[in-house]
Design an enzyme around this catalytic site. Structure first.
Site, short mmCIF file in Angstrom:
data_model
loop_
_atom_site.label_atom_id
_atom_site.label_comp_id
_atom_site.label_asym_id
_atom_site.label_seq_id
_atom_site.Cartn_x
_atom_site.Cartn_y
_atom_site.Cartn_z
N VAL A 10 -6.55 17.33 -55.56
CA VAL A 10 -7.87 17.98 -55.58
C VAL A 10 -7.71 19.28 -56.35
CG1 VAL A 10 -8.76 16.97 -53.45
CG2 VAL A 10 -7.44 19.09 -53.35
N SER A 11 -8.78 19.72 -57.01
CA SER A 11 -8.66 20.85 -57.93
C SER A 11 -9.22 22.15 -57.42
CB SER A 11 -9.36 20.51 -59.26
OG SER A 11 -10.73 20.22 -59.02
N SER A 12 -9.75 22.21 -56.19
CA SER A 12 -10.32 23.47 -55.70
C SER A 12 -10.11 23.60 -54.21
CB SER A 12 -11.82 23.54 -56.01
OG SER A 12 -12.53 22.60 -55.24
N GLN A 15 -12.69 21.67 -52.18
CA GLN A 15 -12.38 20.26 -51.98
C GLN A 15 -11.34 20.08 -50.88
OE1 GLN A 15 -11.43 19.31 -56.07
NE2 GLN A 15 -13.18 17.92 -56.16
N TYR A 48 -4.87 22.13 -57.72
CA TYR A 48 -4.42 22.14 -59.11
C TYR A 48 -5.40 21.37 -59.99
CZ TYR A 48 0.08 24.14 -57.82
OH TYR A 48 1.06 24.98 -57.37
#
Length: 562
Positions: A10-12, A15, A48
């Site tokens: 997941v990027s945030s 999330q 990331y």
């Protein structure tokens, strides 16, 4: 039975809180159980971006594949592996060369041309969606900032954020315990003219708490507070943009956000918002002038001797400020570019060395005469102040230019919308945008000129007030002042003392003409018609005093390092 490694990303942080990693893992684990795979490990990157290879769990998975520890990589969807189609292709090819298969739950992967085309298209769509979301977010934030909302970033010291609710936008309100400290800082800087370092010492001596509740202040923090325009009532959004740092070799190579450095944007792109002011605009303007003056007169690393003309005496050959030094036990002033190493890529300078005692004596004598009979300088200050016009007219012109800039910005937005809708061609867009840019540049230049003019008026008013104050304070006791008192007098009255040939050229302070600076002190000061110090020369010329030789009594072109 295949040995499988699960990969999830997941990027945030948002999330992560919504537990989307767990939802991915639950589906992947169920698939492993249904297929009766042997689980080698779970590789999870939380927070990331998929637009970079630098992810710690991904690197561990790639290492495991290279060593043969896994035979199959199982991922929920291609965009979890990478957000760019090119990155997806590189990773899949790397795994396949290591003899490792890649399987996506929602996209069965096959080696046929059709399967590869579909994977590439899906990667392109994921990349497009990422760019579209980013652009919508950017435009949305700018829209609300123009409506007066306070978005993102740290809340400035002295304020607290009022959260958004159903009836009003987020805003800033003054937090009085911290605001009182801010007012005290500006008071110390403007009225007492002390440095940021001295302000830090006072804050720590008083036990004043920082925003984090500690009593440890830093010079950079104080300087930042004294530079921020928010305290005068204007908060700016969209001042900076995130970029990747120039030095990418520092410590952590796994950056969740690779763009960890900030770069300032052009001022015309800043979005101003009016907030409650802690100090008045005039005080803030005076503080900016004093910060520049403090920088010009910075002590740097010289702590061994006192130099009365520090920051004031300059080389007539190259324009650099002379540095105080010693030679054979005697205090001297000399150009720092006398040495080829100190000059760097510039040519060495042959400006003469000046004996400090004698130079300080003749300059102090000239300034003392001026303070005892300051009519010439006083009249020139008043004349220049009258030339600059009334403050009300200047403020009105600034408001008119601000309105013109807003109109031009709307024209830019309409042109971009028309281009995106296919109503105009690129060459037409470029031509019209170029015209608007030139108009905005002209307005910005004029606005800068008006700001310089306002600063000039403040400088003149301060100089007039300081002259009167000094005359009242010292009266006939100029010669009995201590070092600090004399230095304060010189910095109020003088622009600079130039070592000019065989003489010292003394120039009195006067603020700059409207326009670009003259290369000294960021354009804050300039000589008054080559100065109006009265002396042995006729009025209207700089006073010149005989050349004072180096410590050995000779004029020297280069002086050895001491």
């Amino acid at each position: 039975m295949a040995i499988v490694g699960l990969y999830a990303r997941v990027s945030s942080d948002a999330q992560e809180k919504e537990q989307t990693v767990q939802s991915q893992l639950e589906e992947l684990r169920a698939h492993v159980q249904a297929k009766e795979y042997q689980l080698a490990g779970e590789f999870i990157d939380e927070g990331y971006t998929g637009a970079t290879f630098a992810r710690p769990a991904l690197d561990r998975l790639r290492d495991a594949a290279a060593k043969g520890d896994v035979e199959l990589v199982l991922v929920h969807s291609p965009d979890r592996l990478a957000r760019k189609a090119a990155y997806q292709a590189i990773l899949i090819e790397e795994f396949q060369k290591a003899g490792v298969l890649v399987e996506f739950l929602n996209h069965p992967l096959d080696d046929s041309p059709e399967g590869q085309l579909l994977l590439t298209m899906q990667g392109g769509v994921a990349e497009y969606e990422r760019a579209k979301i980013s652009e919508r977010t950017r435009r949305g934030k700018q829209y609300w900032a123009r409506q007066g909302a306070i978005l993102g970033g740290n809340v400035p010291y002295g304020y607290r954020r009022i959260p958004r609710d159903s009836e009003k936008r987020s805003a800033l309100e003054i937090y009085e315990p911290e605001a009182a400290v801010v007012r005290q800082m500006y008071d110390w800087l403007v009225k007492e003219q002390i440095s940021c370092r001295a302000i830090v010492a006072r804050l720590q001596a008083n036990g004043t708490p920082t925003k984090n509740g500690t009593s440890t202040w830093h010079t950079s923090t104080v300087h930042h507070i004294l530079r921020q325009e928010v305290y005068a009532g204007t908060y700016y959004y969209n001042k900076n943009e995130q970029v990747e740092p120039l030095d990418k070799t520092k410590r952590d190579s796994y950056r969740k956000n690779p763009k960890t450095s900030m770069r300032p944007k052009p001022k015309e792109e800043w979005i101003p918002t009016t907030v409650p002011a802690i100090i008045d605009r005039e005080t803030w303007e005076k503080a900016q002038l004093q910060l520049q003056e403090n920088s010009r007169l910075s002590l740097r690393n010289n702590k061994c001797h006192e130099y009365l003309l520090r920051g004031l005496i300059r080389c007539g050959d190259c324009g650099r400020a002379y540095a105080g030094s010693t030679s054979h036990g005697k205090r001297i002033y000399r150009c720092p570019r006398y040495d080829h190493i100190l000059a760097g890529d510039k040519p060495t300078c042959h400006g003469p060395t000046v004996k400090a005692d004698e130079a300080e004596s003749v300059v102090w004598e000239a300034v003392s005469d001026l303070l005892r009979n300051p009519e010439v300088l006083h009249k020139e200050y008043e004349r220049r102040l009258a030339e600059n016009g009334t403050p009300g007219a200047t403020d009105e012109e600034q408001r008119r230019m601000d309105a013109e800039v807003r109109k031009l910005k709307k024209q830019e937005d309409r042109l971009l919308d028309a281009y995106q809708a296919g109503m105009i061609e690129m060459d037409v867009l470029k031509e019209r945008m170029g015209t608007i840019k030139a108009q905005k540049k002209a307005l910005e230049d004029r606005r800068q000129a008006l700001e310089n003019q306002q600063r000039q008026n403040l400088r003149i008013q301060d100089a007039l007030a300081a002259l009167e104050n000094f005359r009242e304070e010292v009266g006939g006791s100029l010669d009995s002042l201590d070092f600090q008192g004399r230095q304060k007098v010189l910095r109020t009255v003088l622009d600079q003392v130039v070592v000019d040939g065989n003489s010292l050229q003394i120039k009195a302070i006067i603020p700059p003409e409207v326009g670009p600076g003259n290369g000294h002190s960021n354009g804050i000061l300039r000589p008054l018609h080559q100065s109006t110090l009265e002396g042995t020369e006729r009025a209207g010329e700089s006073q010149r005093v005989p050349f004072v030789a180096g410590a050995d009594g000779k004029r020297r072109n280069d002086c050895p390092a001491t």
